[in-house]
Design a protein around this motif. Structure first.
Motif, PDB file in Angstrom:
ATOM      1  N   PHE A 114      34.830  51.494   0.169  1.00 41.03           N
ATOM      2  CA  PHE A 114      35.158  49.995   0.536  1.00 41.03           C
ATOM      3  C   PHE A 114      36.612  49.598   0.039  1.00 41.03           C
ATOM      4  CE2 PHE A 114      33.786  50.223  -3.908  1.00 41.03           C
ATOM      5  CZ  PHE A 114      34.597  49.207  -4.576  1.00 41.03           C
ATOM      6  N   PHE A 115      37.059  50.187  -1.138  1.00 42.31           N
ATOM      7  CA  PHE A 115      38.270  49.818  -2.005  1.00 42.31           C
ATOM      8  C   PHE A 115      39.298  49.542  -0.911  1.00 42.31           C
ATOM      9  CE2 PHE A 115      41.544  49.335  -4.981  1.00 42.31           C
ATOM     10  CZ  PHE A 115      40.873  48.620  -6.038  1.00 42.31           C
ATOM     11  N   ASP A 116      39.910  50.917  -0.416  1.00 45.09           N
ATOM     12  CA  ASP A 116      40.719  50.828   0.497  1.00 45.09           C
ATOM     13  C   ASP A 116      40.626  49.922   1.873  1.00 45.09           C
ATOM     14  OD1 ASP A 116      42.263  52.620  -1.275  1.00 45.09           O
ATOM     15  OD2 ASP A 116      42.312  54.128  -0.003  1.00 45.09           O
ATOM     16  N   LEU A 117      39.273  49.953   2.107  1.00 40.17           N
ATOM     17  CA  LEU A 117      39.091  49.375   3.458  1.00 40.17           C
ATOM     18  C   LEU A 117      39.223  47.736   3.051  1.00 40.17           C
ATOM     19  CD1 LEU A 117      35.877  51.114   4.658  1.00 40.17           C
ATOM     20  CD2 LEU A 117      38.178  51.365   5.501  1.00 40.17           C
ATOM     21  N   GLU A 118      38.671  47.320   1.837  1.00 40.50           N
ATOM     22  CA  GLU A 118      39.001  45.717   1.558  1.00 40.50           C
ATOM     23  C   GLU A 118      40.489  45.536   1.524  1.00 40.50           C
ATOM     24  OE1 GLU A 118      36.376  44.245  -1.115  1.00 40.50           O
ATOM     25  OE2 GLU A 118      34.804  45.396  -0.696  1.00 40.50           O
ATOM     26  N   LEU A 119      41.290  46.476   0.855  1.00 40.65           N
ATOM     27  CA  LEU A 119      42.684  46.372   0.765  1.00 40.65           C
ATOM     28  C   LEU A 119      43.313  46.252   1.998  1.00 40.65           C
ATOM     29  CD1 LEU A 119      44.250  48.685  -2.109  1.00 40.65           C
ATOM     30  CD2 LEU A 119      44.104  46.175  -1.817  1.00 40.65           C
ATOM     31  N   GLN A 120      42.917  46.734   2.924  1.00 41.39           N
ATOM     32  CA  GLN A 120      43.545  46.929   4.360  1.00 41.39           C
ATOM     33  C   GLN A 120      43.204  45.615   4.919  1.00 41.39           C
ATOM     34  OE1 GLN A 120      42.063  50.530   5.802  1.00 41.39           O
ATOM     35  NE2 GLN A 120      43.961  51.774   5.484  1.00 41.39           N
ATOM     36  N   LYS A 121      41.907  44.858   4.830  1.00 34.42           N
ATOM     37  CA  LYS A 121      41.609  43.864   5.222  1.00 34.42           C
ATOM     38  C   LYS A 121      42.294  42.469   4.809  1.00 34.42           C
ATOM     39  CE  LYS A 121      37.265  45.652   7.103  1.00 34.42           C
ATOM     40  NZ  LYS A 121      35.946  45.629   6.910  1.00 34.42           N
ATOM     41  N   LYS A 148      50.208  51.229   6.866  1.00 35.97           N
ATOM     42  CA  LYS A 148      50.158  51.774   8.100  1.00 35.97           C
ATOM     43  C   LYS A 148      48.811  52.215   8.745  1.00 35.97           C
ATOM     44  CE  LYS A 148      54.879  53.779   7.211  1.00 35.97           C
ATOM     45  NZ  LYS A 148      55.903  54.869   6.915  1.00 35.97           N
ATOM     46  N   TYR A 149      48.119  52.651   7.877  1.00 31.74           N
ATOM     47  CA  TYR A 149      46.694  53.003   8.370  1.00 31.74           C
ATOM     48  C   TYR A 149      45.804  51.782   8.831  1.00 31.74           C
ATOM     49  CZ  TYR A 149      47.223  57.867   7.410  1.00 31.74           C
ATOM     50  OH  TYR A 149      47.700  59.251   7.250  1.00 31.74           O
ATOM     51  N   ARG A 150      46.480  50.732   8.581  1.00 29.05           N
ATOM     52  CA  ARG A 150      45.472  49.452   8.987  1.00 29.05           C
ATOM     53  C   ARG A 150      45.074  49.410  10.208  1.00 29.05           C
ATOM     54  NH1 ARG A 150      48.203  44.411   5.838  1.00 29.05           N
ATOM     55  NH2 ARG A 150      45.989  43.393   6.267  1.00 29.05           N
ATOM     56  N   PRO A 151      45.979  49.710  11.285  1.00 27.67           N
ATOM     57  CA  PRO A 151      45.424  49.604  12.724  1.00 27.67           C
ATOM     58  C   PRO A 151      44.361  50.821  13.055  1.00 27.67           C
ATOM     59  CG  PRO A 151      47.862  49.518  12.542  1.00 27.67           C
ATOM     60  CD  PRO A 151      46.969  50.031  10.986  1.00 27.67           C
ATOM     61  N   HIS A 152      44.108  51.703  12.207  1.00 23.79           N
ATOM     62  CA  HIS A 152      43.338  52.906  12.496  1.00 23.79           C
ATOM     63  C   HIS A 152      41.952  52.950  11.493  1.00 23.79           C
ATOM     64  CE1 HIS A 152      46.731  54.050  15.117  1.00 23.79           C
ATOM     65  NE2 HIS A 152      47.520  53.889  14.098  1.00 23.79           N
ATOM     66  N   THR A 153      41.804  52.042  11.081  1.00 21.68           N
ATOM     67  CA  THR A 153      40.789  51.930  10.051  1.00 21.68           C
ATOM     68  C   THR A 153      39.399  51.565  10.420  1.00 21.68           C
ATOM     69  OG1 THR A 153      42.326  51.860   8.232  1.00 21.68           O
ATOM     70  CG2 THR A 153      39.913  51.286   7.807  1.00 21.68           C
ATOM     71  N   LEU A 154      38.187  52.101  10.071  1.00 20.20           N
ATOM     72  CA  LEU A 154      37.074  51.747  11.125  1.00 20.20           C
ATOM     73  C   LEU A 154      36.097  51.083   9.767  1.00 20.20           C
ATOM     74  CD1 LEU A 154      36.208  55.090  12.590  1.00 20.20           C
ATOM     75  CD2 LEU A 154      37.435  53.059  13.707  1.00 20.20           C
ATOM     76  N   SER A 155      35.023  50.507  10.146  1.00 18.57           N
ATOM     77  CA  SER A 155      34.202  49.752   9.193  1.00 18.57           C
ATOM     78  C   SER A 155      33.686  50.610   8.235  1.00 18.57           C
ATOM     79  CB  SER A 155      32.913  48.936   9.915  1.00 18.57           C
ATOM     80  OG  SER A 155      32.043  50.145  10.474  1.00 18.57           O
ATOM     81  N   GLU A 156      33.231  50.306   6.922  1.00 17.10           N
ATOM     82  CA  GLU A 156      32.766  51.038   5.951  1.00 17.10           C
ATOM     83  C   GLU A 156      31.638  52.131   6.175  1.00 17.10           C
ATOM     84  OE1 GLU A 156      31.059  50.869   1.365  1.00 17.10           O
ATOM     85  OE2 GLU A 156      31.217  48.986   2.469  1.00 17.10           O
ATOM     86  N   GLU A 157      30.550  51.550   7.121  1.00 18.49           N
ATOM     87  CA  GLU A 157      29.596  52.351   7.693  1.00 18.49           C
ATOM     88  C   GLU A 157      30.019  53.429   8.435  1.00 18.49           C
ATOM     89  OE1 GLU A 157      29.996  48.945   7.816  1.00 18.49           O
ATOM     90  OE2 GLU A 157      28.309  48.425   6.344  1.00 18.49           O
ATOM     91  N   VAL A 158      30.920  52.936   9.221  1.00 13.68           N
ATOM     92  CA  VAL A 158      31.506  54.174  10.272  1.00 13.68           C
ATOM     93  C   VAL A 158      32.156  55.192   9.320  1.00 13.68           C
ATOM     94  CG1 VAL A 158      32.743  54.856  12.275  1.00 13.68           C
ATOM     95  CG2 VAL A 158      31.451  52.739  12.483  1.00 13.68           C
ATOM     96  N   GLU A 159      33.106  54.862   8.417  1.00 14.03           N
ATOM     97  CA  GLU A 159      33.750  55.668   7.707  1.00 14.03           C
ATOM     98  C   GLU A 159      32.910  56.679   6.891  1.00 14.03           C
ATOM     99  OE1 GLU A 159      36.911  56.120   7.716  1.00 14.03           O
ATOM    100  OE2 GLU A 159      38.018  54.426   8.518  1.00 14.03           O
ATOM    101  N   MET A 250      37.962  56.923  18.381  1.00 14.71           N
ATOM    102  CA  MET A 250      37.624  56.079  17.356  1.00 14.71           C
ATOM    103  C   MET A 250      38.693  55.172  16.868  1.00 14.71           C
ATOM    104  SD  MET A 250      34.288  58.388  15.871  1.00 14.71           S
ATOM    105  CE  MET A 250      33.756  56.841  14.895  1.00 14.71           C
ATOM    106  N   ARG A 251      39.573  56.002  16.334  1.00 10.19           N
ATOM    107  CA  ARG A 251      40.674  55.180  15.550  1.00 10.19           C
ATOM    108  C   ARG A 251      41.687  54.695  16.196  1.00 10.19           C
ATOM    109  NH1 ARG A 251      39.436  56.037  10.198  1.00 10.19           N
ATOM    110  NH2 ARG A 251      38.183  57.797   9.691  1.00 10.19           N
ATOM    111  N   GLY A 252      41.802  54.683  17.604  1.00  8.13           N
ATOM    112  CA  GLY A 252      42.843  54.044  18.226  1.00  8.13           C
ATOM    113  C   GLY A 252      44.110  54.866  18.404  1.00  8.13           C
ATOM    114  N   TYR A 253      44.164  56.116  18.027  1.00  4.51           N
ATOM    115  CA  TYR A 253      45.324  57.097  18.200  1.00  4.51           C
ATOM    116  C   TYR A 253      45.467  57.414  19.320  1.00  4.51           C
ATOM    117  CZ  TYR A 253      45.194  57.481  12.915  1.00  4.51           C
ATOM    118  OH  TYR A 253      45.194  57.372  11.498  1.00  4.51           O
TER     119      TYR A 253
END
Length: 600
Positions: A114-121, A148-159, A250-253
Motif C-alpha cells: 500500500f505504501f508505494d501505491l499511495e505514494l504514487q497516487k 517513473k512507475y506511476r503509469p504502470h502501477t495496479l491497484s493494491e488488490e491486483v498487486e 495489465m501494466r500498460g507496457y
C-alpha cells in the motif's frame, strides 16, 4: 597482506560459512526473526494505510527507515535457505525452508504494498514537494523511480494477487528449472590422465582442454542432457514469457523489453545503439576465430571456441595460488581494496568447492547490512581464476555500497552493477601479463583469453539478447515450442559465426543453459553495456594512474543513489550515451587482434 591467507588451509577450494546469517534451520533466531518481521509489517500497515497522503517529509523519512529495516531483515531470511539450496540443489530441507520463507516474505510484501501505491497516487504538486524536501534528499533517486512507475502501477488488490501468483506461476517455473538441472547426471568423460569428470562445471572446463576429442566429449555430455529435456526447458521458457506478456498487458507496457529497460534505467536508444554497434562488427568475432583456426590447422567448431592455441595445456592454477594471485593484482591497484577482498577468504564468504548438485555458473549474493557471499566451482584453471576475480568485483562493489548507502540506495542499476567485476578481470589480466613477460606461451594464452572474453561479452551476450527479442516478440503473438527457440538460436549463431566457426548441431540446445533468460529477461545485453563502460573506465585508469581511483571508488559507493548516466559522467567522466564509447570498446578489441596477428 597475505599472512592470514598463508595460515589458512586453501589447498582445496573452500566452502562458505553462513553463520553470519543463522547457525542452521533450527536456529531460534530464524523463526523469531520471521515472526517479528510479520508483526512489524502488520503494525506498520495498521499505522499508515490510507494515511500516506497526510505524511510530512520528516514523517515520510521515518517511514522509509522502518521499511528499510524490514527489507534488511527480509534479506537475511531469504539469503540463508537460498544460499544453502544453491550450494546443493538436492538439499530437500533447504528447498522446503526456501519455499516457506518465500511464501512468508510475499505475505509481508503484500502487507506493505500500500505504501508505494499511495505514494504514487499523490497529486503531482504534493509529490514534487516531497522530492525537493531536504530531509528526503537521501531518497531522491528512490522517489524519482517511484514516479517513473506511476503509469504502470495496479491497484493494491491486483498487486497482491500478482505477488501471490508468482509463487506458483512464473517464479515456480524458474525454480523448477533450477531443481531439475540440479538433479541431472552427466555422461562421464575420462581425461588422458585418468581423471573421471562428471559434474557440469568440470565438463564445461574440458572445453579448454588441448585434446579436441576431450573437448568434444565434454561439450556433448552437457548438451546431451539439454537435448534430452529440450521440450521441458522450452515449455518453461514459454510459460515465463507468456507470464511477462500478461503482466505487460495489465501494466500498460508496450513490451517486455520496455518493462525491463525501465527497471534497468537504460533508455531504448542506448539499448538499440549497443545492439547495432555490436551487430555491425561481427567481423571482429569472425576474424579472431579464422586466425585461431589457421593456428590450430582446423576449422574452429563451437566445441573449440575456448581451445588453447598451443599444443601444451595452460598450467594449472591451484585454488591457493589463484587466491594469492588475485589479491596481489588487487593490491597493486589499491591496498585497501585488496584488504577488503582478503576478508572474503579469511572469513569463508566463498564457496568454490566442486560437488554434484551445486548450482551451475557463479554468482555474488549481497546481503545488505552484512556482506556478500560468492559461489563458483573452482576447477584449477585460469578460467576459474578470472571467474573468481569477476565475482569478487561484485563483492567489493557491494562492500563500498554497504559503507555508504541506505537499503533503498543499495541496489545499483544493472550497467553499473557489472563494472567492478569486469574492471577486476582487467586488473588481473595486466598483473598476469607482467608476471609472464618471459613466458611467451602463457602471454599468448592470456591475450587470447582476454580476446575471447571480450568477444563473449560484446557479441555472445548481445546475441543472447537478440534471441530474447525474438522469443518475447513471438510470445506477444502466440506461444512457442522448442523448435522455434532451437531454430532462432542456430540462425543467430550462424550469423555471428559466418564462415569462421562451424556451429555444431548440438548447439541448438545450448540456450537452455543460460539461466538469465529465465531469471531476468534482457539481462545479458547489460554485460555488453557494462563491458563497454568498464573498458572506458580502465582506459582512463591507464591514462591518469592512481588519480583515477578516488572517483572510481566513489562510483562504486554511489550504489543506486544516482541515475547511472549521471553517476558515470560525474565520477569517472564516461558517457554511455555517446556512440564513441561503444566504438572505443570495439577499437580496443581490434587493437588486441592486430597485436595478436602481428605476433603470429
Amino acid at each position: 597482506m597475505t599472512q592470514a591467507i598463508d595460515r589458512m588451509q586453501l589447498d582445496n577450494p573452500q566452502e562458505w560459512d553462513l553463520s553470519d546469517l543463522y547457525q542452521n534451520f533450527s536456529d531460534p533466531n530464524f523463526s523469531q526473526d520471521l515472526e517479528s518481521l510479520q508483526q512489524q509489517a502488520s503494525e506498520f500497515r495498521d499505522a499508515h494505510r490510507g494515511k500516506v497522503k497526510d505524511l510530512s517529509a520528516d514523517q515520510l523519512a521515518e517511514c522509509f527507515k522502518t521499511l528499510e529495516a524490514i527489507a534488511e531483515k527480509s534479506g537475511y531470511l531469504y539469503a540463508f535457505p537460498s544460499l544453502i539450496f544453491s550450494a546443493d540443489t538436492r538439499n530437500t530441507e533447504a528447498k522446503q525452508f526456501l519455499d516457506k520463507v518465500m511464501e512468508a516474505l510475499t505475505g509481508i510484501e503484500n502487507q506493505l504494498l500500500f505504501f508505494d501505491l499511495e505514494l504514487q497516487k499523490l497529486d503531482a504538486a504534493k509529490f514534487e514537494t516531497l522530492q525537493k524536501a531536504s530531509t528526503l534528499a537521501t531518497y531522491q533517486h528512490y522517489l524519482n523511480r517511484i514516479a517513473k512507475y506511476r503509469p504502470h502501477t495496479l491497484s493494491e488488490e491486483v498487486e497482491q494477487t500478482r505477488n501471490q501468483d508468482s509463487l506458483t506461476g512464473r517464479q515456480a517455473f524458474i525454480q523448477l528449472r533450477s531443481v531439475h538441472l540440479g538433479e541431472q547426471e552427466y555422461e562421464p568423460v575420462t581425461t588422458p590422465d585418468g581423471r573421471i569428470v562428471s559434474t557440469e562445471s568440470e565438463l564445461s572446463a574440458l572445453l579448454y582442454h588441448p585434446d579436441a576429442e576431450i573437448r568434444t566429449a565434454g561439450y556433448q555430455s552437457v548438451r546431451k542432457v539439454m537435448k534430452q529435456h529440450n521440450s521441458l526447458y522450452a515449455y518453461i521458457l514459454n510459460s515465463v514469457a507468456q507470464d511477462h506478456k500478461i503482466e505487460n498487458q495489465m501494466r500498460g507496457y508496450e513490451s517486455t523489453l520496455q518493462k525491463q529497460l525501465l527497471a534497468d534505467e537504460v533508455s531504448e536508444p542506448v539499448f538499440r545503439a549497443i545492439m547495432q554497434g555490436t551487430g555491425d562488427r561481427f567481423d571482429l568475432f569472425q576474424r579472431y576465430y579464422t586466425l585461431k583456426g589457421q593456428a590450430l590447422g582446423q576449422k574452429i567448431r563451437t566445441a573449440d571456441l575456448y581451445a588453447p592455441w598451443g599444443t601444451e595445456a595452460t598450467p594449472a592454477v591451484t585454488y591457493k595460488t589463484g587466491v594469492e594471485t588475485l589479491l596481489s593484482a588487487l593490491d597493486q591497484f589499491d591496498p585497501n581494496y585488496a584488504r577488503r577482498a582478503e576478508e572474503f577468504f579469511v572469513k569463508n564468504w566463498v564457496d568454490a568447492k566442486v560437488r554434484p548438485g551445486k548450482r551451475g555458473g557463479a554468482f555474488c549474493s549481497y546481503t545488505y547490512g552484512k556482506h556478500s557471499y560468492l559461489l563458483m566451482s573452482y576447477t584449477d584453471d585460469y578460467n576459474s581464476l578470472f571467474t573468481l576475480a569477476h565475482e569478487m568485483g561484485h563483492g567489493l562493489h557491494f562492500a563500498w555500497i554497504d559503507d555508504r548507502q541506505t537499503y533503498f540506495n543499495s541496489n545499483p542499476p544493472m550497467v553499473l552493477a557489472e563494472i567492478a567485476s569486469t574492471f577486476n578481470e582487467l586488473l588481473l589480466l595486466d598483473y598476469l601479463l607482467k608476471q609472464a613477460k618471459n613466458d611467451k606461451a602463457l602471454t599468448k594464452s592470456l591475450i587470447t583469453r582476454q580476446l575471447e572474453d571480450q568477444l563473449n561479452l560484446l557479441f555472445r551476450q548481445s546475441t543472447i539478447s537478440r534471441l530474447e527479442l525474438a522469443v518475447h516478440e513471438r510470445a506477444a503473438q502466440s506461444s512457442f515450442d522448442q523448435s522455434f527457440v532451437n531454430q532462432e538460436w542456430m540462425k543467430l549463431y550462424q550469423t555471428l559465426c559466418g564462415d569462421a566457426v562451424e556451429v555444431l548441431p548440438e548447439h541448438q540446445y545450448d540456450w537452455a543453459r543460460i539461466g538469465h533468460i529465465y531469471f531476468k529477461p534482457f539481462y545479458c545485453y547489460q554485460y555488453t553495456a557494462s563491458n563497454i563502460v568498464s573498458l572506458a573506465c580502465y582506459q582512463k585508469y591507464l591514462e591518469v594512474g592512481k588519480d583515477f581511483i578516488p572517483g572510481y571508488l566513489e562510483l562504486l559507493a554511489a550504489g543506486g543513489s544516482l541515475d547511472q548516466v549521471t553517476a558515470l559522467r560525474q565520477y569517472v567522466g564516461v558517457d554511455i550515451e555517446d556512440p564513441a564509447t561503444i566504438r572505443g570498446a570495439l577499437t580496443y578489441v581490434e587493437k588486441l587482434l592486430d597485436q595478436l596477428q602481428a605476433s603470429l
